[in-house]
Structure formats: C-alpha cells, structure tokens
Design a protein around this motif. Structure first.
Motif, short mmCIF file in Angstrom:
data_model
loop_
_atom_site.label_atom_id
_atom_site.label_comp_id
_atom_site.label_asym_id
_atom_site.label_seq_id
_atom_site.Cartn_x
_atom_site.Cartn_y
_atom_site.Cartn_z
N ALA A 1 0.84 -1.20 0.00
CA ALA A 1 0.00 0.00 0.00
C ALA A 1 0.87 1.26 0.00
N PRO A 2 0.28 2.41 -0.31
CA PRO A 2 1.02 3.66 -0.18
C PRO A 2 1.52 3.85 1.26
N PHE A 3 2.66 4.53 1.39
CA PHE A 3 3.31 4.70 2.70
C PHE A 3 2.35 5.13 3.81
N LEU A 4 1.52 6.10 3.47
CA LEU A 4 0.66 6.74 4.48
C LEU A 4 -0.23 5.75 5.22
N PHE A 5 -0.60 4.66 4.56
CA PHE A 5 -1.56 3.72 5.17
C PHE A 5 -0.88 2.57 5.90
N LEU A 6 0.44 2.45 5.75
CA LEU A 6 1.12 1.22 6.20
C LEU A 6 0.96 0.95 7.69
N ASP A 7 1.16 1.99 8.50
CA ASP A 7 1.12 1.79 9.94
C ASP A 7 -0.26 1.28 10.40
N ARG A 8 -1.29 1.94 9.90
CA ARG A 8 -2.66 1.54 10.29
C ARG A 8 -2.98 0.14 9.76
N LEU A 9 -2.53 -0.16 8.56
CA LEU A 9 -2.80 -1.48 7.99
C LEU A 9 -2.09 -2.58 8.78
N VAL A 10 -0.82 -2.35 9.12
CA VAL A 10 -0.07 -3.35 9.89
C VAL A 10 -0.83 -3.66 11.18
N ARG A 11 -1.28 -2.62 11.85
CA ARG A 11 -1.98 -2.85 13.12
C ARG A 11 -3.35 -3.48 12.90
N GLY A 12 -4.00 -3.07 11.82
CA GLY A 12 -5.35 -3.57 11.55
C GLY A 12 -5.40 -5.04 11.19
N VAL A 13 -4.36 -5.55 10.53
CA VAL A 13 -4.41 -6.95 10.08
C VAL A 13 -3.61 -7.89 10.98
N ASP A 14 -3.11 -7.36 12.09
CA ASP A 14 -2.30 -8.17 13.00
C ASP A 14 -3.07 -9.42 13.43
N GLY A 15 -2.46 -10.58 13.23
CA GLY A 15 -3.11 -11.84 13.62
C GLY A 15 -4.02 -12.42 12.56
N TYR A 16 -4.07 -11.80 11.39
CA TYR A 16 -5.01 -12.25 10.35
C TYR A 16 -4.36 -12.83 9.09
N HIS A 17 -3.13 -13.29 9.15
CA HIS A 17 -2.49 -13.95 8.00
C HIS A 17 -2.35 -13.05 6.78
N ILE A 18 -2.17 -11.77 7.02
CA ILE A 18 -1.89 -10.84 5.92
C ILE A 18 -0.62 -10.09 6.29
N LYS A 19 0.29 -9.98 5.33
CA LYS A 19 1.49 -9.18 5.58
C LYS A 19 1.40 -7.89 4.77
N ILE A 20 2.05 -6.87 5.27
CA ILE A 20 1.97 -5.56 4.63
C ILE A 20 3.32 -5.21 4.00
N GLY A 21 3.25 -4.66 2.80
CA GLY A 21 4.47 -4.27 2.09
C GLY A 21 4.40 -2.82 1.63
N ALA A 22 5.60 -2.23 1.44
CA ALA A 22 5.70 -0.89 0.84
C ALA A 22 5.94 -1.06 -0.66
N GLN A 23 5.87 0.04 -1.39
CA GLN A 23 6.00 -0.03 -2.85
C GLN A 23 7.36 0.45 -3.35
N THR A 24 8.14 1.03 -2.45
CA THR A 24 9.51 1.45 -2.73
C THR A 24 10.11 1.86 -1.39
#
Ligand SMILES: O=C(CO)COP(=O)(O)O
Length: 253
Positions: free
Chosen positions: A42-65
């Motif tokens: 996802a875009p940088f701005l959303f990464l922190d909230r996404l990481v916390r939001g999907v914690d424990g749900y078998h989804i990993k979060i990545g940056a685009q650069t």
C-alpha cells in the motif's frame, strides 16, 4: 516446496478510509491454513494503520519502494529502518513504473535489495521487458541482466528468500496478460539465472511471481506453471471481492 505468494500492489490508489475499509472486509476471509502467503503493498501513508489492523489475520503488509540509506538528508523519502520499525514485512523494488518515472536504475535497485535485507525486509524485485524489447527478441537478455544486477552481492541465504516478480511492461494495466506459456518460459529462465549466479538450492527456493493483468479468471493458468509461484496484482487487487477470489483460486487447484 515453495509457498505461493499473492501480493496486491495498490499503486497510488485509495484514501485512508478506503484502505481501512478494504482491510476490515478481507481480513477475516483470507486463507488461514498456510497454503498461500498474502501481502498487501500500500502507499506509505496507510502502512502503519494497515499493519496494526491486520495483525493476527495472516496478511502481511508491504511498501512499494524505499530509499536504500538508513537515514539522511533525502527530503520526501522513506527509509528501510522506518518501514521495519512499524512492522512492514515486504517492499516492492524496481517496479517498472519506478524505473520509468523515478529513475530507479539497476544500480539503485541493487542497493535497495541489499539494504532491505540489512533491515529485515523481504524484497519483491520487479523485472520485465518493454514491448519494443520483446519485438526485438531481447526479452531473455534484458530480464537476465535485470535479475543478475539486482541480486549482486547477496548471500546464498538471502537469494533464497528474495521474491522476483516478472512483469512484462506491455502487460501491466493493459488487460492484455502474457500467455501462461510465455510467462513460464521467462520465469524458468529467471530461475536458471539464479542458479548460475548462486546455486541450485537458491534457484529451487526463490519464489517467482508473474504480474501483468492478472485477474481471478486467469490466475489459475499462471499458478499451474511449474516455475510460477504467485502473482503481483495491480487492478484486480483493489476490490475486496476480487482480491479474495485471487486467493481462493490460488489455493483451490
Ligand atoms: O504492475 C502490476 C503489479 O505490480 C500489474 O498491474 P495490473 O495487475 O493492473 O496489470
């Protein structure tokens, strides 16, 4: 056995509200039995909230650069240390859009790949030819050169962990995907390049994705190829239903 990896590349889409709405909708529904690794880039701005939001749900979060330096006077850039610090797992490097619009050279991609490992991030290294290169019969030479330059200086252990995404530029966002046979041929050659540069072990372990107009309707054709271990998906990763269908199609043979 290489675990399939499906990564959504959201590019410059969504607002924070839309990003969180997406993760809320998919997080309880992604396959949780370990058959597929699921990543959202996802875009940088959303990464922190996404990481916390999907914690424990078998989804990993990545940056685009990212930048390759740990810190410094690079206005507007984001460091690998900052990404790691908020729990980001993956980073896309050398996407053709970055190479085209932001001067991401093979040399810069290599520095970023080395730096990603130094900070505990797994790189998804993108390679692929333009239509002009394809028409001139330069696909194999070009992709081999991109792969070997990007992975230069890695240890064998690191080479095993890299994810390589083969994305022919002419297939990105065009609705015109490569044929499965065409993608398999290049992905098999990428594996051979890793073997020549590192070892058979590294080549057997490295995961290679296909990207370029992948949809729920065609993903299975690519997943059935012996040298294709997943997909990097743009447009079809933006809607929860479509993203979940990609994952479903991946786990159900
Ligand atoms: O560039 C891509 C993923 O990184 C592919 O994009 P599309 O799936 O929209 O063709």
């Amino acid at each position: 056995m290489r675990k399939p990896i499906i990564a959504g590349n959201w590019k410059m889409h969504k607002t924070m509200e839309e990003a969180l709405d997406f993760s809320d909708k998919v997080k309880g529904l992604v396959p949780s039995n370990g058959q597929v690794e699921t990543v959202i880039c996802a875009p940088f701005l959303f990464l922190d909230r996404l990481v916390r939001g999907v914690d424990g749900y078998h989804i990993k979060i990545g940056a685009q650069t990212m930048h390759y330096e740990e810190k410094g006077a690079y206005t507007g850039e984001i460091s690998p240390a900052a990404l790691k610090g908020i729990g980001v797992s993956y980073v896309i490097l050398g996407h053709s859009e970055r190479r085209e619009w932001y001067n991401e050279t093979d040399e810069a991609v290599n520095k970023k790949v080395l730096s990603a490992f130094q900070f505990g991030l797994t790189p998804i290294v993108c390679v692929g030819e333009s239509l002009e290169q394809r028409n001139k019969g330069e696909t194999n030479r070009h992709v081999e050169s991109q792969v070997s330059k990007a992975l230069q200086g890695l240890t064998e252990e690191q080479a095993k962990q890299v994810v390589i995404a083969y994305e022919p530029i002419w297939a990105i966002g065009t609705g015109k995907s490569s044929t499965a046979e065409g993608a398999e041929e290049v992905c098999s050659q990428i594996r051979q390049t890793v073997k020549n540069q590192f070892s058979k072990d590294a080549a057997d372990s490295v995961r290679i994705q296909y990207g370029g107009s992948v949809k729920p309707e065609n993903i299975r054709e690519f997943m059935d190829c012996p040298n294709i271990d997943g997909a990097l998906v743009g447009g079809a990763s933006l809607k929860p239903d479509s993203f979940l269908s990609l994952l479903e199609a991946t786990v159900h043979e």
